[in-house]
Structures are given as structure tokens and as C-alpha cells.
Design a protein around this motif. Structure first.
Motif, PDB file in Angstrom:
ATOM      1  N   ILE A 160       0.959  -1.172  -0.130  1.00  0.00           N
ATOM      2  CA  ILE A 160       0.210   0.029  -0.134  1.00  0.00           C
ATOM      3  C   ILE A 160       0.610   1.075  -0.183  1.00  0.00           C
ATOM      4  CG2 ILE A 160      -1.839   1.454   1.248  1.00  0.00           C
ATOM      5  CD1 ILE A 160      -2.782  -1.432   2.336  1.00  0.00           C
ATOM      6  N   THR A 177     -13.579 -12.568  -7.769  1.00  0.00           N
ATOM      7  CA  THR A 177     -14.368 -11.285  -7.936  1.00  0.00           C
ATOM      8  C   THR A 177     -14.491 -11.168  -9.555  1.00  0.00           C
ATOM      9  OG1 THR A 177     -13.236 -10.098  -6.161  1.00  0.00           O
ATOM     10  CG2 THR A 177     -13.911  -8.669  -7.824  1.00  0.00           C
ATOM     11  N   PHE A 222      -2.293  -6.654  -5.092  1.00  0.00           N
ATOM     12  CA  PHE A 222      -3.448  -6.270  -3.986  1.00  0.00           C
ATOM     13  C   PHE A 222      -4.095  -4.838  -4.555  1.00  0.00           C
ATOM     14  CE2 PHE A 222      -4.464  -3.901  -0.161  1.00  0.00           C
ATOM     15  CZ  PHE A 222      -5.723  -4.535   0.280  1.00  0.00           C
ATOM     16  N   PRO A 223      -3.447  -3.735  -5.106  1.00  0.00           N
ATOM     17  CA  PRO A 223      -4.225  -3.031  -5.799  1.00  0.00           C
ATOM     18  C   PRO A 223      -5.212  -3.203  -6.831  1.00  0.00           C
ATOM     19  CG  PRO A 223      -1.801  -2.146  -5.305  1.00  0.00           C
ATOM     20  CD  PRO A 223      -1.978  -3.862  -4.995  1.00  0.00           C
ATOM     21  N   ASN A 257      -6.601  -6.094  -6.821  1.00  0.00           N
ATOM     22  CA  ASN A 257      -7.918  -6.683  -6.224  1.00  0.00           C
ATOM     23  C   ASN A 257      -8.670  -5.683  -5.709  1.00  0.00           C
ATOM     24  OD1 ASN A 257      -5.581  -9.174  -5.649  1.00  0.00           O
ATOM     25  ND2 ASN A 257      -7.526  -9.736  -5.147  1.00  0.00           N
ATOM     26  N   ILE A 258      -8.192  -4.484  -5.231  1.00  0.00           N
ATOM     27  CA  ILE A 258      -8.991  -3.547  -4.770  1.00  0.00           C
ATOM     28  C   ILE A 258      -9.792  -2.971  -6.106  1.00  0.00           C
ATOM     29  CG2 ILE A 258      -9.021  -1.027  -3.958  1.00  0.00           C
ATOM     30  CD1 ILE A 258      -6.617  -1.783  -2.252  1.00  0.00           C
ATOM     31  N   VAL A 274     -12.669  -5.208  -7.202  1.00  0.00           N
ATOM     32  CA  VAL A 274     -13.618  -5.111  -6.063  1.00  0.00           C
ATOM     33  C   VAL A 274     -14.488  -4.175  -6.210  1.00  0.00           C
ATOM     34  CG1 VAL A 274     -14.475  -5.086  -3.540  1.00  0.00           C
ATOM     35  CG2 VAL A 274     -12.689  -6.651  -4.326  1.00  0.00           C
ATOM     36  N   LEU A 275     -13.830  -2.827  -6.308  1.00  0.00           N
ATOM     37  CA  LEU A 275     -14.870  -1.705  -6.458  1.00  0.00           C
ATOM     38  C   LEU A 275     -15.576  -1.764  -7.931  1.00  0.00           C
ATOM     39  CD1 LEU A 275     -12.120   0.968  -5.618  1.00  0.00           C
ATOM     40  CD2 LEU A 275     -14.078   0.316  -4.469  1.00  0.00           C
ATOM     41  N   ALA A 301      -4.563   1.289 -10.341  1.00  0.00           N
ATOM     42  CA  ALA A 301      -4.290  -0.008  -9.604  1.00  0.00           C
ATOM     43  C   ALA A 301      -2.714  -0.412 -10.474  1.00  0.00           C
ATOM     44  CB  ALA A 301      -5.336  -0.727  -9.699  1.00  0.00           C
ATOM     45  N   SER A 328       0.515  -1.261  -8.413  1.00  0.00           N
ATOM     46  CA  SER A 328       1.136  -2.693  -8.388  1.00  0.00           C
ATOM     47  C   SER A 328       2.430  -2.897  -8.795  1.00  0.00           C
ATOM     48  CB  SER A 328       0.283  -3.667  -9.239  1.00  0.00           C
ATOM     49  OG  SER A 328      -0.985  -3.839  -8.462  1.00  0.00           O
TER      50      SER A 328
END
Length: 211
Positions: free
Chosen positions: A59, A89, A141-142, A144-145, A148-149, A169, A173
Motif C-alpha cells: 500500500i 471477484t 493487491f491494488p 484486487n481493490i 472489487v470496486l 491500480a 502494483s
């Protein structure tokens, strides 16, 4: 292994070391735990804390080796959970078969990480296979965010807004992974070594937009 020996990060078959864990990275104190005698809940909580702690480096990437080196104390629990989350997702949001999307994302995640690692080693990089897979997996991870959004708020996002979200993102990443991986690569062949990393995260980002 002696009783006063410290072993970094976690336990179990998916981690590089198994018996003792150093908690200095979390509470600045030297705490050692015998994972063979502790309750299962304590082991799970420690592994969750380990995953969250490593995600904090993704992050907010630390460029200094002395700060970011803990992400290289490899485990595969975090990358496994992130790959499953991304696959599920994107499967929810896809018009195609969810099983096909799930399998495709899972293979790209692990197969792509393996190809990048082998490429770096062949070009003279001083990189451990599982260490590289761990770093590349956590740095998803970014994305992934973003997935999801887009999945749960897609009615509020137009196409161009989705491109912006996924683009941020992707850059996040890529920057996070390069801040850890670049020092392990051959300086003379760094461009060729990092190019597959761009393709890896770009391909995963493409799925977020068009699947």
C-alpha cells in the motif's frame, strides 16, 4: 535449530521457515513462539497479522532496502488468498463461465509469477523463486481493490472511470513490485528483466476492465 534462533515470518508448509517467529517487526520486541505447541487460533491470527503487515508495504511502498526487506521473507498464504479473491471477484462480474475465468486468473497469477522469476534468474538476477512469487503475488493487491470496486459499484462507474481506476491500480502494483524486485536483478539487463512485470500486471488489469 537452537531455541534462541530467530526465523522470520510465519509457519506451516506455505512458508520459508517453520518453527519460530520473530515479532520484532510488529511490536519492536524480541518475541519467539513455538508454533508446534501453540493453539491453532494463535497460529492463524499470527499468519493473518503477517499478511496484513506485508500488505502495508504494498500500500505504501518503501524504497529503502532496510525497510522493505521484510516482504522478501517469503510466504505463499498471502498470494494464494489474493489470487483466489481476484479470480472469484472477476468471475462474479463476467458474462463468461465463472469456472473458466477463475481457472484463467489462477493460472496467470502463478504461471506468470513463475515465468517472471525464471526470466530474471536466466538474466543473472539474484532472486529466489519463492521470494519472487511472494513479492509479485502481494503486489497484486491494488488490482484486487480495483476489481472489487468495479464489481460491486459498476452501476456507478462509466467505462472511462473504470479505465482510470484500473490504470491507477496497475501503476500502483507495478511500482510496488519494482521497488522490491529491482535490487535483485542484473543491473545491465534490468530493462529486459522488468518488462515481463509490466506485462503481468497489465494483463491482470485488462481482465478487470473487459471481463
Amino acid at each position: 535449530m537452537t531455541d534462541n534462533q530467530q526465523v522470520p515470518f510465519g509457519s506451516g508448509m506455505f512458508q520459508g521457515q517453520a518453527k519460530f517467529v520473530d515479532y520484532a517487526h510488529m511490536n519492536q520486541q524480541e518475541v519467539q513462539v513455538n508454533t508446534l505447541d501453540e493453539p491453532v487460533t494463535d497460529t492463524l491470527l499470527r499468519d493473518i497479522n503477517m499478511i496484513l503487515y506485508k500488505l502495508s508495504y504494498v500500500i505504501i511502498p518503501r524504497m529503502k532496502e532496510t525497510q522493505g526487506r521484510k516482504l522478501r521473507n517469503w510466504d505463499l498464504w498471502g498470494p494464494l488468498l489474493l489470487s483466489l479473491l481476484l479470480a472469484m471477484t472477476l468471475g462474479i462480474n463476467s458474462n463468461q463461465s465463472s469456472d473458466t475465468i477463475f481457472g484463467t486468473i489462477f493460472i496467470i497469477m502463478w504461471g506468470g509469477s513463475a515465468v517472471i522469476t525464471v526470466n530474471a534468474k536466466l538474466l543473472g538476477g539474484q532472486v529466489s523463486f519463492f521470494q519472487s512469487v511472494c513479492v509479485l503475488g502481494y503486489c497484486v493487491f491494488p488490482i484486487n481493490i480495483a476489481a472489487v470496486l468495479i464489481t460491486f459499484f459498476q452501476s456507478y462507474f462509466g467505462f472511462f472511470l473504470r479505465i482510470i481506476i484500473v490504470g491507477v491500480a496497475f501503476l500502483w502494483s507495478t511500482f510496488s513490485s519494482l521497488s522490491f524486485m529491482s535490487s535483485m536483478m542484473n543491473e545491465e539487463k534490468k530493462v529486459i528483466s522488468v518488462y515481463p512485470i509490466f506485462l503481468f500486471y497489465m494483463f491482470l488489469s485488462w481482465f478487470c476492465i473487459f471481463i
